[in-house]
Design a protein around this motif. Structure first.
Motif, PDB file in Angstrom:
ATOM      1  N   PHE A 146      -5.518   3.080  -3.100  1.00  0.00           N
ATOM      2  CA  PHE A 146      -3.931   4.146  -2.686  1.00  0.00           C
ATOM      3  C   PHE A 146      -2.997   3.452  -1.940  1.00  0.00           C
ATOM      4  O   PHE A 146      -3.807   3.461  -1.182  1.00  0.00           O
ATOM      5  CB  PHE A 146      -4.622   5.518  -2.711  1.00  0.00           C
ATOM      6  CG  PHE A 146      -2.791   6.390  -2.599  1.00  0.00           C
ATOM      7  CD1 PHE A 146      -1.961   6.491  -3.415  1.00  0.00           C
ATOM      8  CD2 PHE A 146      -2.581   6.942  -1.588  1.00  0.00           C
ATOM      9  CE1 PHE A 146      -0.641   7.108  -3.479  1.00  0.00           C
ATOM     10  CE2 PHE A 146      -0.847   7.421  -1.361  1.00  0.00           C
ATOM     11  CZ  PHE A 146       0.017   8.336  -2.436  1.00  0.00           C
ATOM     12  N   ALA A 147      -1.854   3.213  -2.052  1.00  0.00           N
ATOM     13  CA  ALA A 147      -1.107   2.824  -1.386  1.00  0.00           C
ATOM     14  C   ALA A 147       0.487   3.966  -1.998  1.00  0.00           C
ATOM     15  O   ALA A 147       0.615   4.015  -3.032  1.00  0.00           O
ATOM     16  CB  ALA A 147      -0.925   1.345  -1.148  1.00  0.00           C
ATOM     17  N   ARG A 148       1.554   3.608  -0.842  1.00  0.00           N
ATOM     18  CA  ARG A 148       2.801   4.553  -0.771  1.00  0.00           C
ATOM     19  C   ARG A 148       3.761   3.462  -0.701  1.00  0.00           C
ATOM     20  O   ARG A 148       3.849   2.922   0.522  1.00  0.00           O
ATOM     21  CB  ARG A 148       2.462   5.858  -0.370  1.00  0.00           C
ATOM     22  CG  ARG A 148       2.420   6.786   1.057  1.00  0.00           C
ATOM     23  CD  ARG A 148       2.847   7.841   1.026  1.00  0.00           C
ATOM     24  NE  ARG A 148       1.566   8.091   2.192  1.00  0.00           N
ATOM     25  CZ  ARG A 148       0.699   9.156   2.592  1.00  0.00           C
ATOM     26  NH1 ARG A 148       1.290   9.410   0.953  1.00  0.00           N
ATOM     27  NH2 ARG A 148       0.022   9.119   3.532  1.00  0.00           N
ATOM     28  N   LEU A 149       4.760   3.543  -1.001  1.00  0.00           N
ATOM     29  CA  LEU A 149       5.800   3.059  -0.076  1.00  0.00           C
ATOM     30  C   LEU A 149       7.215   3.660   0.629  1.00  0.00           C
ATOM     31  O   LEU A 149       7.636   3.138   1.321  1.00  0.00           O
ATOM     32  CB  LEU A 149       7.354   2.291  -1.336  1.00  0.00           C
ATOM     33  CG  LEU A 149       5.804   1.502  -3.090  1.00  0.00           C
ATOM     34  CD1 LEU A 149       7.040   0.855  -3.694  1.00  0.00           C
ATOM     35  CD2 LEU A 149       6.017   0.573  -1.978  1.00  0.00           C
ATOM     36  N   VAL A 150       6.794   4.679   0.314  1.00  0.00           N
ATOM     37  CA  VAL A 150       7.565   6.220   1.490  1.00  0.00           C
ATOM     38  C   VAL A 150       6.935   6.221   2.490  1.00  0.00           C
ATOM     39  O   VAL A 150       5.673   6.183   2.134  1.00  0.00           O
ATOM     40  CB  VAL A 150       8.086   7.295   0.889  1.00  0.00           C
ATOM     41  CG1 VAL A 150       8.692   7.340  -0.648  1.00  0.00           C
ATOM     42  CG2 VAL A 150       7.219   8.040  -0.253  1.00  0.00           C
ATOM     43  N   PRO A 151       7.447   5.840   3.457  1.00  0.00           N
ATOM     44  CA  PRO A 151       6.585   6.876   4.690  1.00  0.00           C
ATOM     45  C   PRO A 151       5.755   7.606   4.430  1.00  0.00           C
ATOM     46  O   PRO A 151       6.021   9.109   3.478  1.00  0.00           O
ATOM     47  CB  PRO A 151       7.133   7.236   5.685  1.00  0.00           C
ATOM     48  CG  PRO A 151       8.757   6.356   5.313  1.00  0.00           C
ATOM     49  CD  PRO A 151       9.011   6.537   3.543  1.00  0.00           C
ATOM     50  N   SER A 152       5.095   8.615   5.270  1.00  0.00           N
ATOM     51  CA  SER A 152       3.932   9.989   5.184  1.00  0.00           C
ATOM     52  C   SER A 152       4.482  10.915   5.512  1.00  0.00           C
ATOM     53  O   SER A 152       5.841  10.530   6.406  1.00  0.00           O
ATOM     54  CB  SER A 152       2.536   9.559   5.134  1.00  0.00           C
ATOM     55  OG  SER A 152       2.416   9.514   6.716  1.00  0.00           O
ATOM     56  N   LEU A 203       7.578   1.776   6.737  1.00  0.00           N
ATOM     57  CA  LEU A 203       8.531   1.727   6.981  1.00  0.00           C
ATOM     58  C   LEU A 203       9.041   3.297   7.500  1.00  0.00           C
ATOM     59  O   LEU A 203       8.319   3.609   7.535  1.00  0.00           O
ATOM     60  CB  LEU A 203       9.441   1.869   4.659  1.00  0.00           C
ATOM     61  CG  LEU A 203       9.306   0.598   4.383  1.00  0.00           C
ATOM     62  CD1 LEU A 203       9.511   1.162   3.240  1.00  0.00           C
ATOM     63  CD2 LEU A 203      10.341  -0.041   5.011  1.00  0.00           C
ATOM     64  N   SER A 204      10.417   3.182   8.581  1.00  0.00           N
ATOM     65  CA  SER A 204       9.956   4.796   8.794  1.00  0.00           C
ATOM     66  C   SER A 204      11.818   5.002   9.386  1.00  0.00           C
ATOM     67  O   SER A 204      11.875   5.552  10.307  1.00  0.00           O
ATOM     68  CB  SER A 204       9.297   4.526  10.551  1.00  0.00           C
ATOM     69  OG  SER A 204       9.844   2.782  10.932  1.00  0.00           O
ATOM     70  N   THR A 205      12.179   4.906   8.682  1.00  0.00           N
ATOM     71  CA  THR A 205      13.514   4.761   7.986  1.00  0.00           C
ATOM     72  C   THR A 205      14.356   6.588   7.569  1.00  0.00           C
ATOM     73  O   THR A 205      13.737   6.087   6.330  1.00  0.00           O
ATOM     74  CB  THR A 205      14.735   3.697   7.914  1.00  0.00           C
ATOM     75  OG1 THR A 205      14.839   2.787   9.133  1.00  0.00           O
ATOM     76  CG2 THR A 205      15.560   4.879   8.207  1.00  0.00           C
ATOM     77  N   PHE A 206      14.815   7.666   7.888  1.00  0.00           N
ATOM     78  CA  PHE A 206      15.102   8.653   6.962  1.00  0.00           C
ATOM     79  C   PHE A 206      16.726   9.064   7.374  1.00  0.00           C
ATOM     80  O   PHE A 206      17.180   8.026   8.148  1.00  0.00           O
ATOM     81  CB  PHE A 206      13.969   9.580   8.177  1.00  0.00           C
ATOM     82  CG  PHE A 206      12.906   9.493   7.268  1.00  0.00           C
ATOM     83  CD1 PHE A 206      12.404  10.149   5.943  1.00  0.00           C
ATOM     84  CD2 PHE A 206      11.947   9.100   8.249  1.00  0.00           C
ATOM     85  CE1 PHE A 206      10.610  10.447   6.559  1.00  0.00           C
ATOM     86  CE2 PHE A 206      10.292   8.666   8.025  1.00  0.00           C
ATOM     87  CZ  PHE A 206      10.169   9.651   6.768  1.00  0.00           C
ATOM     88  N   ASP A 207      17.274   9.450   5.909  1.00  0.00           N
ATOM     89  CA  ASP A 207      18.772  10.389   6.848  1.00  0.00           C
ATOM     90  C   ASP A 207      18.319  11.128   6.600  1.00  0.00           C
ATOM     91  O   ASP A 207      18.032  11.744   5.830  1.00  0.00           O
ATOM     92  CB  ASP A 207      19.033   9.808   5.094  1.00  0.00           C
ATOM     93  CG  ASP A 207      20.096   8.238   5.254  1.00  0.00           C
ATOM     94  OD1 ASP A 207      19.684   7.495   6.116  1.00  0.00           O
ATOM     95  OD2 ASP A 207      20.104   7.590   4.145  1.00  0.00           O
ATOM     96  N   ARG A 214      15.718   6.895  12.611  1.00  0.00           N
ATOM     97  CA  ARG A 214      15.067   5.314  12.905  1.00  0.00           C
ATOM     98  C   ARG A 214      13.678   5.512  13.672  1.00  0.00           C
ATOM     99  O   ARG A 214      14.449   6.465  15.274  1.00  0.00           O
ATOM    100  CB  ARG A 214      15.341   4.164  13.059  1.00  0.00           C
ATOM    101  CG  ARG A 214      16.567   3.990  12.198  1.00  0.00           C
ATOM    102  CD  ARG A 214      17.498   2.456  12.900  1.00  0.00           C
ATOM    103  NE  ARG A 214      17.623   1.446  12.047  1.00  0.00           N
ATOM    104  CZ  ARG A 214      17.905   0.563  11.043  1.00  0.00           C
ATOM    105  NH1 ARG A 214      16.109   0.636  11.160  1.00  0.00           N
ATOM    106  NH2 ARG A 214      18.251   0.593  10.429  1.00  0.00           N
ATOM    107  N   LEU A 215      12.539   6.041  13.536  1.00  0.00           N
ATOM    108  CA  LEU A 215      11.708   5.965  14.217  1.00  0.00           C
ATOM    109  C   LEU A 215      10.843   5.279  15.116  1.00  0.00           C
ATOM    110  O   LEU A 215      10.163   5.472  16.246  1.00  0.00           O
ATOM    111  CB  LEU A 215      10.588   6.519  13.027  1.00  0.00           C
ATOM    112  CG  LEU A 215      10.495   8.192  12.546  1.00  0.00           C
ATOM    113  CD1 LEU A 215       9.372   8.780  11.600  1.00  0.00           C
ATOM    114  CD2 LEU A 215      11.306   9.004  13.433  1.00  0.00           C
ATOM    115  N   ARG A 216      11.115   3.464  14.968  1.00  0.00           N
ATOM    116  CA  ARG A 216      11.067   3.051  15.290  1.00  0.00           C
ATOM    117  C   ARG A 216      11.513   1.847  15.570  1.00  0.00           C
ATOM    118  O   ARG A 216      13.131   2.215  15.049  1.00  0.00           O
ATOM    119  CB  ARG A 216       9.303   2.065  14.800  1.00  0.00           C
ATOM    120  CG  ARG A 216       8.774   3.162  14.335  1.00  0.00           C
ATOM    121  CD  ARG A 216       7.183   2.404  13.691  1.00  0.00           C
ATOM    122  NE  ARG A 216       6.487   2.473  12.902  1.00  0.00           N
ATOM    123  CZ  ARG A 216       5.871   3.676  12.043  1.00  0.00           C
ATOM    124  NH1 ARG A 216       6.673   3.458  11.029  1.00  0.00           N
ATOM    125  NH2 ARG A 216       4.791   4.822  12.138  1.00  0.00           N
TER     126      ARG A 216
END
Length: 423
Positions: A158-164, A400-404, A421-423
């Motif tokens: 399994f893989a996902r494209l959004v951060p967990s 990926l680690s950017t959220f709005d 931005r987390l990173r």
């Protein structure tokens, strides 16, 4: 199955499935529109590859013809996924000898149903959503036996494209901190897939100077569907004077009712919704003024809109925040399908593109499920995609680690407040 190529050579046939709740009642049009954007985004990517993946050096080159089969697991009465359809669709894809990948499911609870069936045959599963931390990490917020119980073969597929949820919890706490939150109450319902983030936020908040003044887990939002039914819980929350409340719950009628009752009894508190809760239906419901709520004094009165008090975090960004290539894809989508896409189209497009890149990289061994999984989870390197540049680690998590950070408007829409931005 083999199909004839443009030359005398034969081309092996492969199949990529999608499973999404793309149909639903008229009352839930927005959610199927998001899902259809994902499905069509995947279709667009495959069409731009002309359904063909070529590999290998001159003289030893080969190619695959990739078919696209779409499955729908929507309950026609609600528009949400149907457990029975999800399970049946996963079995359909898993039992097809030409299947190399499955794009879906969307909801974490749906992925929990499909993942075991697909893993038994080692089929790569790429979700455009499903942020539940227990699919990829052993964490105290996980359900019993997670993540191992989803992988009967003993190997991740399994893989996902959004951060967990793990990343979103950090983003939520940063958002709260930026808004001056100091006293937080955390609520969670009985669904581990939607409530795990509440526990993760409760764990993270103290490290950033936010005091968790109370926790109320395992709320049954499935049975209780009226705002007044949550007056006792909201009163208990108000008693410890939080300036913010977070709810991790399934986005159903019960969660909507609880949200409205919280606002009635704590009108000054900020209410934080993780991205899994903030569906179009949820946002429209909390912006409404219909129905009765109960005050702290026990008086019944008309519910007020909770829109202005509601704050949302989401990994789905504003169109301008994606790379320039994303705008070209959204333009091509509108031209191809004759309808406006949502940003979710980019995630369907990326999921399909990532699968095709893995097939090309695996070459002649792409029909070997173990080899394809190894390529996808360990050898893709940095993927430069329309949703950004990222890697996929061996557990299946995107970098990926950017959220709005959004605030809900009076009409139930999301207004951007800040980028996180987390990173």
């Amino acid at each position: 199955m083999r199909v004839q190529s443009d030359t005398t050579a034969t081309v092996k046939a492969l199949t990529v499935y999608t499973d999404l709740p793309v149909l639903g009642p008229a009352s839930a049009r927005q959610r199927p529109a998001q899902q259809l954007s994902i499905e069509n985004g995947a279709r667009l990517a495959l069409e731009q590859w002309q359904h063909r993946v070529s590999y290998g050096p001159p003289g030893r080159a080969g190619s695959y013809h990739v078919y696209f089969k779409t499955l729908n697991d929507a309950d026609p009465a609600t528009g949400d996924y149907s457990q029975n359809l999800t399970a049946a669709n996963a079995q359909t894809a898993s039992s097809d000898p030409t299947t190399v990948a499955y794009i879906g499911d969307f909801d974490s609870a749906a992925t929990a149903l499909s993942l075991q069936a697909l893993n038994q045959n080692g089929i790569l599963q790429v979700s455009p959503w499903s942020p539940y931390v227990g699919f990829t990490d052993a964490n105290p917020a996980d359900g019993t036996g997670d993540p191992a119980r989803y992988y009967p073969t003993g190997h991740n597929s399994f893989a996902r494209l959004v951060p967990s949820d793990l990343a979103e919890a950090e983003a939520i706490v940063r958002y709260m901190q930026s808004l001056g939150v100091t006293r937080l109450y955390v609520l969670g319902d009985v669904s581990v897939f939607d409530a795990a983030i509440a526990q993760l936020v409760a764990n993270d908040a103290p490290k950033d100077g936010i005091t968790v003044v109370g926790e109320y887990p395992a709320i049954d939002t499935q049975t209780n569907t009226q705002p007044q039914g949550y007056a006792q819980i909201a009163t208990a929350v108000a008693a410890v004077r939080p300036d913010a409340v977070l709810l991790g719950a399934t986005p159903g009628i019960g969660a909507m009712a609880l949200w409205r009752e919280l606002h009635t009894i704590l009108p000054q508190a900020r209410l934080f919704a993780p991205s899994t809760l903030a569906t179009p239906e949820f946002l429209a419901a909390i912006a409404s003024t219909q129905g009765l709520c109960r005050t702290a004094a026990g008086q019944s009165l008309k519910c007020q809109s909770v829109a202005g008090a509601t704050y949302v975090t989401s990994p789905i960004l504003e169109p301008r925040q994606y790379p320039a290539a994303a705008r070209a894809v959204l333009h091509a989508y509108r031209k191809r399908f004759g309808i406006a896409p949502t940003a979710y189209a980019l995630y369907g497009y990326s999921a399909m593109t990532d699968v095709l890149l893995a097939i090309r990289k695996a070459g002649r061994q792409a029909t070997n499920h173990v080899k394809l999984l190894s390529v996808f989870l360990h050898h893709m390197g940095v993927i430069h995609s329309v949703i950004g540049s990222y890697t996929i680690n061996g557990n299946g998590d995107s970098s990926l680690s950017t959220f709005d950070g959004y605030r809900v408007t009076a009409d139930g829409a999301l207004a951007l407040v800040r980028e996180i931005r987390l990173r």
